[in-house]
Design a protein around this motif. Structure first.
Motif, PDB file in Angstrom:
ATOM      1  N   PRO A 141      30.207  14.892 120.927  1.00 44.78           N
ATOM      2  CA  PRO A 141      29.134  14.186 121.607  1.00 44.78           C
ATOM      3  C   PRO A 141      28.999  14.880 122.796  1.00 44.78           C
ATOM      4  O   PRO A 141      27.699  14.478 123.563  1.00 44.78           O
ATOM      5  N   LEU A 142      29.967  15.424 124.037  1.00 46.19           N
ATOM      6  CA  LEU A 142      30.067  15.324 124.689  1.00 46.19           C
ATOM      7  C   LEU A 142      28.816  16.469 125.383  1.00 46.19           C
ATOM      8  O   LEU A 142      28.253  16.425 126.223  1.00 46.19           O
ATOM      9  N   LEU A 143      29.714  17.264 124.595  1.00 46.77           N
ATOM     10  CA  LEU A 143      28.590  18.992 124.561  1.00 46.77           C
ATOM     11  C   LEU A 143      27.102  18.309 124.044  1.00 46.77           C
ATOM     12  O   LEU A 143      26.075  19.121 124.699  1.00 46.77           O
ATOM     13  N   ALA A 144      26.776  17.533 123.835  1.00 46.79           N
ATOM     14  CA  ALA A 144      25.701  17.524 123.039  1.00 46.79           C
ATOM     15  C   ALA A 144      24.807  16.628 124.465  1.00 46.79           C
ATOM     16  O   ALA A 144      23.356  17.329 124.989  1.00 46.79           O
ATOM     17  N   TYR A 145      25.429  15.852 124.973  1.00 49.00           N
ATOM     18  CA  TYR A 145      25.170  15.606 126.274  1.00 49.00           C
ATOM     19  C   TYR A 145      24.683  16.483 127.577  1.00 49.00           C
ATOM     20  O   TYR A 145      23.410  16.033 127.796  1.00 49.00           O
ATOM     21  N   LEU A 146      25.866  17.153 127.376  1.00 49.20           N
ATOM     22  CA  LEU A 146      25.930  18.150 128.665  1.00 49.20           C
ATOM     23  C   LEU A 146      24.544  18.831 128.611  1.00 49.20           C
ATOM     24  O   LEU A 146      23.462  19.448 129.125  1.00 49.20           O
ATOM     25  N   SER A 147      24.811  19.297 127.433  1.00 49.28           N
ATOM     26  CA  SER A 147      22.943  20.412 126.225  1.00 49.28           C
ATOM     27  C   SER A 147      21.751  19.981 127.153  1.00 49.28           C
ATOM     28  O   SER A 147      20.887  20.123 127.732  1.00 49.28           O
ATOM     29  N   GLY A 148      21.712  18.910 126.057  1.00 43.50           N
ATOM     30  CA  GLY A 148      20.997  17.857 127.130  1.00 43.50           C
ATOM     31  C   GLY A 148      20.007  17.350 128.396  1.00 43.50           C
ATOM     32  O   GLY A 148      18.952  17.876 128.628  1.00 43.50           O
ATOM     33  N   PHE A 149      21.077  17.331 128.844  1.00 45.52           N
ATOM     34  CA  PHE A 149      20.800  17.155 130.987  1.00 45.52           C
ATOM     35  C   PHE A 149      20.874  18.350 131.134  1.00 45.52           C
ATOM     36  O   PHE A 149      20.017  18.678 132.161  1.00 45.52           O
ATOM     37  N   TYR A 150      21.284  19.447 130.878  1.00 43.30           N
ATOM     38  CA  TYR A 150      20.762  20.503 131.868  1.00 43.30           C
ATOM     39  C   TYR A 150      19.875  20.855 131.233  1.00 43.30           C
ATOM     40  O   TYR A 150      18.899  22.383 131.779  1.00 43.30           O
ATOM     41  N   TRP A 151      19.253  21.317 129.936  1.00 52.06           N
ATOM     42  CA  TRP A 151      18.496  21.615 129.342  1.00 52.06           C
ATOM     43  C   TRP A 151      16.913  21.324 130.659  1.00 52.06           C
ATOM     44  O   TRP A 151      15.653  21.539 131.006  1.00 52.06           O
ATOM     45  N   LEU A 152      16.877  19.674 130.586  1.00 50.01           N
ATOM     46  CA  LEU A 152      16.248  18.839 131.244  1.00 50.01           C
ATOM     47  C   LEU A 152      16.142  19.102 132.893  1.00 50.01           C
ATOM     48  O   LEU A 152      15.076  18.504 133.187  1.00 50.01           O
ATOM     49  N   MET A 153      17.313  19.256 133.347  1.00 44.14           N
ATOM     50  CA  MET A 153      17.321  20.025 134.731  1.00 44.14           C
ATOM     51  C   MET A 153      16.869  21.201 134.691  1.00 44.14           C
ATOM     52  O   MET A 153      16.528  22.105 135.603  1.00 44.14           O
ATOM     53  N   CYS A 154      16.995  22.128 134.154  1.00 47.12           N
ATOM     54  CA  CYS A 154      15.455  23.054 133.719  1.00 47.12           C
ATOM     55  C   CYS A 154      14.142  22.531 133.345  1.00 47.12           C
ATOM     56  O   CYS A 154      13.237  23.866 133.691  1.00 47.12           O
ATOM     57  N   GLY A 155      13.538  21.355 133.202  1.00 48.96           N
ATOM     58  CA  GLY A 155      12.453  21.675 132.589  1.00 48.96           C
ATOM     59  C   GLY A 155      12.032  21.935 131.494  1.00 48.96           C
ATOM     60  O   GLY A 155      11.042  21.180 131.540  1.00 48.96           O
ATOM     61  N   LEU A 157      11.819  19.161 127.936  1.00 50.42           N
ATOM     62  CA  LEU A 157      11.854  18.044 127.486  1.00 50.42           C
ATOM     63  C   LEU A 157      12.405  18.579 126.178  1.00 50.42           C
ATOM     64  O   LEU A 157      12.694  17.096 125.657  1.00 50.42           O
ATOM     65  N   GLU A 158      11.627  19.454 125.576  1.00 50.84           N
ATOM     66  CA  GLU A 158      12.142  19.284 123.715  1.00 50.84           C
ATOM     67  C   GLU A 158      13.484  19.094 123.096  1.00 50.84           C
ATOM     68  O   GLU A 158      14.157  18.489 122.138  1.00 50.84           O
ATOM     69  N   ARG A 159      14.569  20.062 123.913  1.00 50.02           N
ATOM     70  CA  ARG A 159      15.612  20.352 123.641  1.00 50.02           C
ATOM     71  C   ARG A 159      16.912  19.143 123.895  1.00 50.02           C
ATOM     72  O   ARG A 159      17.243  18.630 123.100  1.00 50.02           O
ATOM     73  N   PRO A 160      16.074  18.356 124.809  1.00 51.34           N
ATOM     74  CA  PRO A 160      17.234  16.799 125.394  1.00 51.34           C
ATOM     75  C   PRO A 160      16.802  16.396 124.554  1.00 51.34           C
ATOM     76  O   PRO A 160      17.231  15.277 124.142  1.00 51.34           O
ATOM     77  N   ARG A 161      15.344  15.982 124.020  1.00 51.73           N
ATOM     78  CA  ARG A 161      14.757  15.319 122.621  1.00 51.73           C
ATOM     79  C   ARG A 161      15.919  15.718 121.938  1.00 51.73           C
ATOM     80  O   ARG A 161      16.435  14.184 120.586  1.00 51.73           O
ATOM     81  N   ALA A 162      16.076  16.530 121.421  1.00 52.71           N
ATOM     82  CA  ALA A 162      16.981  16.851 119.980  1.00 52.71           C
ATOM     83  C   ALA A 162      18.379  16.197 120.344  1.00 52.71           C
ATOM     84  O   ALA A 162      19.028  15.495 119.516  1.00 52.71           O
TER      85      ALA A 162
END
Length: 441
Positions: A141-155, A157-162
């Motif tokens: 779960p922690l890596l799931a959050y970090l993945s979503g946040f980092y992709w969001l910081m790249c602009g 929006l779709e991978r963070p939703r997943a």
């Protein structure tokens, strides 16, 4: 000048351990460390131990020495990387943790700490790819959050939703907090998209609202759009720029129907001066800030980094009815822990015009110096700011800031911008955003 291990050893021998560490960072800090190979990495770690002995305590030496003695031991490398991160030596930490991840790929602890070091370097894209390559974001779960946040910081929006869907069932308090923070960022992004507010690579003010729930009043016209995109690297602040911020703040608050009852000054001198200027412009009394949350008023701060009062900094961590937080200057590389409701500008290094330290130039000597503190009282200096004519050269129209606020006003309370909230903790202030800017390294 080419930096080499030999030149670094010469610096150490000459007693310049600090300079040697900077040089070592150039040689083996991320991303250069990955190209050193086994022999080069071993030599770099041996030098790191020698320099650490000069600069840090015995715990650091022991930790670094263990990694130098066993450069293929993932636990020793992890411990060294973690210690370096705690010491804020993120570039070398990232290289050490990169090697740990190569030696023992896919270990969530190593992957997360490696990504954390990259995050502090604002390498959000590489951090996202490190997590993707591990294959562990689907089951950790922690890596799931970090993945979503980092992709969001790249602009993205779709991978963070997943990733957010992956976090739906978490119950541990820290993970729930992270999930709700990511949900809030996505909700704000969706609300802006529905209102026709773009989130491209030049949308600094919009992304600032998405990530931080904060309204940014001014984008610098200097180097706009390239290479600064509205931020400042170094700024000699001025009465004119403070006056511009207050003018835009006054117009924003009028547009959203928020008329402050009083001005509440943060306890440092720079903030008191700015608060006196605000009091004159808003025609409201100015009072020192107190921890009485029932005392409504606009809280005025020059920079949260300049406030040394723990009671104030702790007290402003949470929203309170009728107590919006306005901060003139905010660091965008190493921001304060929480975001103001409204900020004038983003700068990496900023100097105040009256409290001492502003850079000066003597045309006769052709030398740069630093200004002494102005001896005049706070109210008089505040009056000088208030008397400045408004020269609005902002790259973003104020109408766009108001449109962003209105687009977000209808969200659930925890997801609204700070100016529309009366309870709950202020959001974490995120370093950087999908909008790039040049900076000092």
């Amino acid at each position: 000048m080419t930096v080499s291990f030999e030149s670094i050893r010469e610096q150490v021998a000459a007693g310049d351990a600090s300079g040697a560490w900077v040089a070592l960072t150039q040689v083996c800090g991320y991303p250069n460390g990955g190209a050193l190979g086994d022999e080069g990495f071993a030599e770099a770690m041996a030098l790191a131990v020698v320099i650490t002995r000069e600069l840090a305590g015995p715990d650091g030496v022991a930790t670094m020495a263990a990694a130098a003695a066993a450069p293929d031991d993932p636990q020793a490398l992890y411990d060294a990387g973690w210690w370096l991160t705690e010491e804020r030596q993120f570039a070398i930490a990232a290289s050490v943790l990169e090697r740990a991840n190569q030696v023992a790929p896919g270990q969530p602890g190593i992957v997360g700490e490696f990504a954390n070091a990259l995050e502090h370097l604002l390498y959000y894209g590489p951090a996202a790819l490190v997590i993707e390559a591990s294959g562990r974001a689907d089951d950790d779960p922690l890596l799931a959050y970090l993945s979503g946040f980092y992709w969001l910081m790249c602009g993205d929006l779709e991978r963070p939703r997943a990733r957010l869907r992956r976090l739906a069932g978490v119950t541990e308090a820290n993970l729930v907090f992270m999930r709700e923070a990511l949900a809030g960022m996505l909700a704000r992004a969706d609300a802006l998209g529905a209102a026709g507010v773009g989130l491209g690579q030049d949308a600094l003010t919009a992304w600032h609202a998405v990530l931080n729930g904060s309204l940014l009043l001014h984008e610098s016209p200097h180097g706009h759009p390239e290479p600064m995109h509205g931020r400042y690297a170094f700024l000699n602040d001025s009465p004119a720029l403070q006056r511009l911020g207050l003018d835009r703040l006054q117009r924003l608050l009028a547009a959203v129907g928020h008329e402050p009852e009083r001005i509440l000054a943060a306890p440092d001198r720079a903030s008191r001066i700015l608060a006196h200027a605000a009091a004159q412009l808003f025609d409201r009394p100015v009072e020192p800030w107190t921890d009485d949350v029932g005392r409504r008023g606009l809280v005025v701060v020059w920079s949260l980094d300049a406030v040394a009062d723990p009671a104030f900094l702790g007290g402003m961590r949470s929203h309170a009815p009728g107590r919006p937080l306005f901060v003139h200057a905010t660091d965008w590389i190493e921001p304060f822990a929480y975001a103001p409701d409204v900020a004038t500008l983003l700068a990496q290094v900023v100097r105040h015009p009256f409290t001492g330290g502003a850079l000066t130039f003597d045309p006769e000597t052709q030398k740069v110096g630093q200004a002494e503190a102005d001896p005049r009282d706070d109210a008089e200096l505040g009056g000088l700011i208030a008397a400045e004519p408004v020269a609005d050269d902002s790259a973003t129209p104020l109408e766009q800031v108001i449109a962003i606020d209105r687009a977000l006003a209808g969200l659930p309370a925890p997801q609204r911008p700070g100016l529309r909230r009366e309870a709950g903790s202020r959001p974490i202030h995120r370093a950087g955003s999908p909008v790039p800017s040049n900076r000092f390294t």
